[in-house]
Design a protein around this motif. Structure first.
Motif, PDB file in Angstrom:
ATOM      1  N   THR A   5       0.941  -1.111   0.207  1.00  0.00           N
ATOM      2  CA  THR A   5      -0.120  -0.018   0.003  1.00  0.00           C
ATOM      3  C   THR A   5       0.860   1.250  -0.159  1.00  0.00           C
ATOM      4  O   THR A   5       2.126   0.917   0.028  1.00  0.00           O
ATOM      5  CB  THR A   5      -0.910   0.053   1.302  1.00  0.00           C
ATOM      6  N   TRP A  14      -2.164   6.463  -1.568  1.00  0.00           N
ATOM      7  CA  TRP A  14      -3.359   5.889  -1.524  1.00  0.00           C
ATOM      8  C   TRP A  14      -4.311   5.691  -0.433  1.00  0.00           C
ATOM      9  O   TRP A  14      -5.610   6.325  -0.556  1.00  0.00           O
ATOM     10  CB  TRP A  14      -3.341   4.244  -1.927  1.00  0.00           C
ATOM     11  N   ARG A  63      -7.760   7.888  -0.623  1.00  0.00           N
ATOM     12  CA  ARG A  63      -9.213   6.873  -0.734  1.00  0.00           C
ATOM     13  C   ARG A  63      -9.839   6.941   0.505  1.00  0.00           C
ATOM     14  O   ARG A  63     -10.964   6.590   0.436  1.00  0.00           O
ATOM     15  CB  ARG A  63      -8.718   5.384  -1.143  1.00  0.00           C
ATOM     16  N   CYS A  65     -20.437  -1.040  13.659  1.00  0.00           N
ATOM     17  CA  CYS A  65     -20.239   0.933  13.700  1.00  0.00           C
ATOM     18  C   CYS A  65     -21.178   1.600  14.041  1.00  0.00           C
ATOM     19  O   CYS A  65     -21.011   2.653  14.615  1.00  0.00           O
ATOM     20  CB  CYS A  65     -19.594   1.017  12.052  1.00  0.00           C
ATOM     21  N   ARG A 114      -4.483  -5.993   2.851  1.00  0.00           N
ATOM     22  CA  ARG A 114      -4.473  -4.653   2.500  1.00  0.00           C
ATOM     23  C   ARG A 114      -5.944  -3.884   2.389  1.00  0.00           C
ATOM     24  O   ARG A 114      -5.989  -2.838   2.705  1.00  0.00           O
ATOM     25  CB  ARG A 114      -3.669  -4.303   1.316  1.00  0.00           C
ATOM     26  N   ASP A 115      -6.827  -4.575   2.029  1.00  0.00           N
ATOM     27  CA  ASP A 115      -8.250  -4.084   2.139  1.00  0.00           C
ATOM     28  C   ASP A 115      -8.846  -3.684   3.191  1.00  0.00           C
ATOM     29  O   ASP A 115      -9.803  -2.818   3.166  1.00  0.00           O
ATOM     30  CB  ASP A 115      -9.138  -5.322   1.360  1.00  0.00           C
ATOM     31  N   GLY A 174     -15.452  -3.876   0.436  1.00  0.00           N
ATOM     32  CA  GLY A 174     -15.444  -2.354   0.511  1.00  0.00           C
ATOM     33  C   GLY A 174     -16.002  -1.442  -0.307  1.00  0.00           C
ATOM     34  O   GLY A 174     -16.917  -0.422   0.006  1.00  0.00           O
ATOM     35  N   ASN A 175     -16.151  -1.966  -1.782  1.00  0.00           N
ATOM     36  CA  ASN A 175     -16.735  -1.024  -2.548  1.00  0.00           C
ATOM     37  C   ASN A 175     -18.101  -0.987  -2.554  1.00  0.00           C
ATOM     38  O   ASN A 175     -18.704   0.297  -2.623  1.00  0.00           O
ATOM     39  CB  ASN A 175     -16.360  -1.492  -3.946  1.00  0.00           C
ATOM     40  N   HIS A 229     -20.358   8.859  11.784  1.00  0.00           N
ATOM     41  CA  HIS A 229     -19.250   7.613  11.869  1.00  0.00           C
ATOM     42  C   HIS A 229     -18.079   7.967  11.008  1.00  0.00           C
ATOM     43  O   HIS A 229     -18.202   8.348   9.944  1.00  0.00           O
ATOM     44  CB  HIS A 229     -19.906   6.471  11.387  1.00  0.00           C
ATOM     45  N   ALA A 259     -15.526   6.482   9.261  1.00  0.00           N
ATOM     46  CA  ALA A 259     -15.025   5.416   8.518  1.00  0.00           C
ATOM     47  C   ALA A 259     -14.122   5.752   7.194  1.00  0.00           C
ATOM     48  O   ALA A 259     -13.312   5.051   6.911  1.00  0.00           O
ATOM     49  CB  ALA A 259     -16.256   4.433   7.937  1.00  0.00           C
ATOM     50  N   ASN A 260     -14.655   6.757   6.242  1.00  0.00           N
ATOM     51  CA  ASN A 260     -13.789   7.199   5.464  1.00  0.00           C
ATOM     52  C   ASN A 260     -14.359   8.564   5.097  1.00  0.00           C
ATOM     53  O   ASN A 260     -15.562   9.084   5.038  1.00  0.00           O
ATOM     54  CB  ASN A 260     -14.307   6.344   4.083  1.00  0.00           C
ATOM     55  N   ARG A 317     -14.528  10.365   2.361  1.00  0.00           N
ATOM     56  CA  ARG A 317     -15.440  10.311   1.161  1.00  0.00           C
ATOM     57  C   ARG A 317     -16.948  10.192   1.627  1.00  0.00           C
ATOM     58  O   ARG A 317     -17.643  10.584   1.005  1.00  0.00           O
ATOM     59  CB  ARG A 317     -14.999   9.448   0.087  1.00  0.00           C
ATOM     60  N   ILE A 318     -17.317   9.368   2.318  1.00  0.00           N
ATOM     61  CA  ILE A 318     -18.574   9.038   2.796  1.00  0.00           C
ATOM     62  C   ILE A 318     -18.952   9.996   3.656  1.00  0.00           C
ATOM     63  O   ILE A 318     -20.171  10.646   3.277  1.00  0.00           O
ATOM     64  CB  ILE A 318     -18.443   7.690   3.802  1.00  0.00           C
ATOM     65  N   ASN A 333     -10.900   4.127  11.198  1.00  0.00           N
ATOM     66  CA  ASN A 333     -12.418   3.567  11.798  1.00  0.00           C
ATOM     67  C   ASN A 333     -12.261   2.781  13.022  1.00  0.00           C
ATOM     68  O   ASN A 333     -11.807   1.665  13.162  1.00  0.00           O
ATOM     69  CB  ASN A 333     -13.139   2.601  10.604  1.00  0.00           C
ATOM     70  N   PHE A 363     -23.176   3.658  10.050  1.00  0.00           N
ATOM     71  CA  PHE A 363     -23.347   2.585   9.500  1.00  0.00           C
ATOM     72  C   PHE A 363     -22.719   1.535   9.489  1.00  0.00           C
ATOM     73  O   PHE A 363     -21.173   1.827   9.789  1.00  0.00           O
ATOM     74  CB  PHE A 363     -23.588   3.260   7.976  1.00  0.00           C
TER      75      PHE A 363
HETATM   76  O1  UT7 Z   1     -17.608   1.024   9.197  1.00  0.00           O
HETATM   77  C1  UT7 Z   1     -18.260   0.373   8.354  1.00  0.00           C
HETATM   78  C2  UT7 Z   1     -18.260   0.743   7.121  1.00  0.00           C
HETATM   79  N1  UT7 Z   1     -17.293   0.613   6.228  1.00  0.00           N
HETATM   80  C3  UT7 Z   1     -16.960   1.380   5.611  1.00  0.00           C
HETATM   81  O2  UT7 Z   1     -17.508   2.441   5.180  1.00  0.00           O
HETATM   82  C4  UT7 Z   1     -15.965   1.300   4.437  1.00  0.00           C
HETATM   83  C5  UT7 Z   1     -16.420   1.523   3.039  1.00  0.00           C
HETATM   84  N2  UT7 Z   1     -15.273   1.311   2.059  1.00  0.00           N
HETATM   85  C6  UT7 Z   1     -14.372   1.971   1.803  1.00  0.00           C
HETATM   86  O3  UT7 Z   1     -14.220   2.792   2.726  1.00  0.00           O
HETATM   87  C7  UT7 Z   1     -13.763   1.797   0.636  1.00  0.00           C
HETATM   88  O4  UT7 Z   1     -14.454   1.262  -0.490  1.00  0.00           O
HETATM   89  C8  UT7 Z   1     -12.243   1.498   0.447  1.00  0.00           C
HETATM   90  C9  UT7 Z   1     -11.526   2.562   1.145  1.00  0.00           C
HETATM   91  C10 UT7 Z   1     -12.140   0.207   1.519  1.00  0.00           C
HETATM   92  C11 UT7 Z   1     -11.688   1.315  -0.660  1.00  0.00           C
HETATM   93  O5  UT7 Z   1     -11.822   2.236  -1.626  1.00  0.00           O
HETATM   94  P1  UT7 Z   1     -12.352   2.395  -3.179  1.00  0.00           P
HETATM   95  O6  UT7 Z   1     -12.151   3.331  -3.464  1.00  0.00           O
HETATM   96  O7  UT7 Z   1     -13.580   1.573  -3.102  1.00  0.00           O
HETATM   97  O8  UT7 Z   1     -11.370   1.110  -3.781  1.00  0.00           O
HETATM   98  P2  UT7 Z   1     -11.827  -0.096  -4.473  1.00  0.00           P
HETATM   99  O9  UT7 Z   1     -11.945  -1.197  -3.526  1.00  0.00           O
HETATM  100  O10 UT7 Z   1     -12.439  -0.043  -5.804  1.00  0.00           O
HETATM  101  O11 UT7 Z   1     -10.069  -0.353  -4.843  1.00  0.00           O
HETATM  102  C12 UT7 Z   1      -9.575   0.631  -5.972  1.00  0.00           C
HETATM  103  C13 UT7 Z   1      -7.941  -0.143  -6.178  1.00  0.00           C
HETATM  104  C14 UT7 Z   1      -7.978  -1.689  -6.223  1.00  0.00           C
HETATM  105  O12 UT7 Z   1      -6.932  -1.841  -7.473  1.00  0.00           O
HETATM  106  P3  UT7 Z   1      -7.449  -2.258  -9.029  1.00  0.00           P
HETATM  107  O13 UT7 Z   1      -8.383  -3.200  -8.987  1.00  0.00           O
HETATM  108  O14 UT7 Z   1      -8.181  -0.791  -9.264  1.00  0.00           O
HETATM  109  O15 UT7 Z   1      -6.252  -2.390  -9.454  1.00  0.00           O
HETATM  110  C15 UT7 Z   1      -7.750  -2.259  -4.960  1.00  0.00           C
HETATM  111  O16 UT7 Z   1      -7.082  -3.411  -5.312  1.00  0.00           O
HETATM  112  O17 UT7 Z   1      -7.209  -0.007  -4.992  1.00  0.00           O
HETATM  113  C16 UT7 Z   1      -6.756  -1.326  -4.537  1.00  0.00           C
HETATM  114  N3  UT7 Z   1      -6.625  -1.247  -3.258  1.00  0.00           N
HETATM  115  C17 UT7 Z   1      -5.504  -0.618  -2.514  1.00  0.00           C
HETATM  116  N4  UT7 Z   1      -4.530  -0.036  -3.052  1.00  0.00           N
HETATM  117  C18 UT7 Z   1      -3.356   0.214  -2.073  1.00  0.00           C
HETATM  118  C19 UT7 Z   1      -7.258  -1.586  -1.974  1.00  0.00           C
HETATM  119  N5  UT7 Z   1      -6.737  -1.542  -0.986  1.00  0.00           N
HETATM  120  C20 UT7 Z   1      -5.525  -0.899  -1.197  1.00  0.00           C
HETATM  121  C21 UT7 Z   1      -4.766  -0.233  -0.367  1.00  0.00           C
HETATM  122  N6  UT7 Z   1      -3.559   0.102  -0.903  1.00  0.00           N
HETATM  123  N7  UT7 Z   1      -4.616  -0.529   0.919  1.00  0.00           N
END
Ligand code: UT7
Length: 325
Positions: free
Chosen positions: A30, A34, A38, A114, A153-154, A217-218, A252, A254-255, A257-258, A282, A312
């Motif tokens: 990571t 990023w 994000r 959460c 890393r997710d 996550g997405n 809450h 978490a992110n 962007r949310i 989070n 949420f």
């Molecule tokens: O509290 C309970 C509620 N939880 C949440 O609210 C979390 C909600 N989800 C999120 O906050 C976001 O979805 C994340 C932060 C988890 C992920 O952000 P995203 O903009 O949705 O990214 P993505 O999952 O669409 O992934 C984009 C890219 C992927 O690579 P490719 O497929 O585009 O090549 C991932 O593999 O980012 C990659 N990626 C990472 N890269 C670097 C995923 N995790 C990481 C990381 N470092 N840690």
């Protein structure tokens, strides 16, 4: 005369150990850039191996009780939200009760991941507004790091440990104005820890280690944005209020962007939104009371202002509390 439940003290606690985005770069594939872009997270706090959820909760609780000008013996109800209890039983609420040398009052945990603090506050408010309690301690506390796979890393870049608490007391003036709780268990597997006490941990078909948090996550992100937008409308409508009547959004954490999306839904500028996700990631049930305590202690939130708290999380669960501080 109607009895309201009013917040009279807030407190929070973060463990000393800090894990930065740079630290994570050496653990998984990571980058600081990023994670910042994000999620908005810069660092998270991690409990030492000897520190438990009860240890964190106790510190936050003592600070909230002090801020309310009360003694532990004045507390007649403890509701604690956690996903990461010290033991299977007794509840962490009972363990905190023991630490505070309080004897006899009701004490129990609630589990809504959460959204846990929102649920706990809503439950405690019912006790106070019906006269069943007069001075309740409501805590959100987590050692979420214990259910994180530190090679994934997710998820591992997102979460941290911490605790927050409030004291709510019976009052003739508002107070909590309304709370709104929801859940839909149909989304179980989008955000979960597959293993558990009854199910066990022996499930070779589970993706990854069943001890740890799995998240799509997405999909969670999209649900969170839509659902939190809806609950803002529901809460304002129930109180016959306009968006401009809300002084502070305490979401809450978490992110970022949310949080930005919910603020946009409220037409609220970001300087009216309490953001602490950058400082601790989070922290699940601890995140709303951590944010609340931060903005109360630094003087941003003033008596009489209208606050919208929302959350949420896994379940899915979601909810809000509208209150006059
Ligand atoms: O509290 C309970 C509620 N939880 C949440 O609210 C979390 C909600 N989800 C999120 O906050 C976001 O979805 C994340 C932060 C988890 C992920 O952000 P995203 O903009 O949705 O990214 P993505 O999952 O669409 O992934 C984009 C890219 C992927 O690579 P490719 O497929 O585009 O090549 C991932 O593999 O980012 C990659 N990626 C990472 N890269 C670097 C995923 N995790 C990481 C990381 N470092 N840690």
């Amino acid at each position: 005369m109607k009895i309201f439940a009013r917040i009279t003290g807030t407190g929070s606690y973060l463990p000393e150990k800090v894990l930065t985005n740079k630290d994570l770069e050496s653990m998984v594939d990571t980058s600081d850039q990023w994670i910042r872009e994000r999620t908005g997270i810069l660092k998270r706090h991690i409990a030492e191996t000897y520190q438990t959820t009860c240890d964190l909760a106790e510190q936050a609780a003592r600070r909230a009780i002090d801020a309310a000008g009360k003694r532990p013996q004045d507390i007649d109800l403890i509701v604690l939200a956690t996903t990461t209890p010290d033991k299977i039983f007794p509840s962490t609420a009972c363990l905190v009760q023991q630490r505070l040398d309080i004897h006899g009052c009701a004490a129990f945990d609630v589990q809504a991941v959460c959204t846990g603090f929102i649920y706990a506050l809503s439950v405690a408010e019912k006790f106070v507004s019906t006269g069943a309690a007069r001075c309740a301690l409501v805590i959100g506390a987590e050692t979420f790091s214990r259910i994180i796979d530190w090679t994934d890393r997710d998820t591992c870049v997102l979460f941290g440990d911490g605790a927050g608490a409030v004291v709510i007391e019976a009052s003739e003036v508002p107070g909590i104005l309304s709370s709104h709780l929801h859940a839909d268990g149909a989304y179980e597997t989008l955000l979960h820890v597959p293993g558990g006490v009854s199910r066990g941990y022996n499930m070779p078909d589970a993706e990854g280690d069943p001890h740890y948090t799995r998240m799509r996550g997405n999909e969670v992100f999209r649900m969170a944005v839509n659902t939190l937008g809806r609950i803002v409308d529901e809460t304002l409508h129930a109180n016959d209020m306009k968006k401009s009547d809300v002084d502070w959004l305490v979401p809450h954490q978490a992110n970022i962007r949310i949080i930005n999306a919910t603020a946009r839904k409220l037409n609220m500028s970001m300087d009216k939104v309490v953001v602490t996700v950058d400082q601790h990631g989070n922290t699940s049930a601890a995140s709303v009371p951590l944010a609340l305590d931060t903005a109360v202690r630094d003087g941003r939130i003033r008596p009489g202002e209208v606050l919208l708290l929302e959350g949420f999380g896994g379940g899915f669960t979601w909810g809000s509390v509208l209150l006059k501080f």
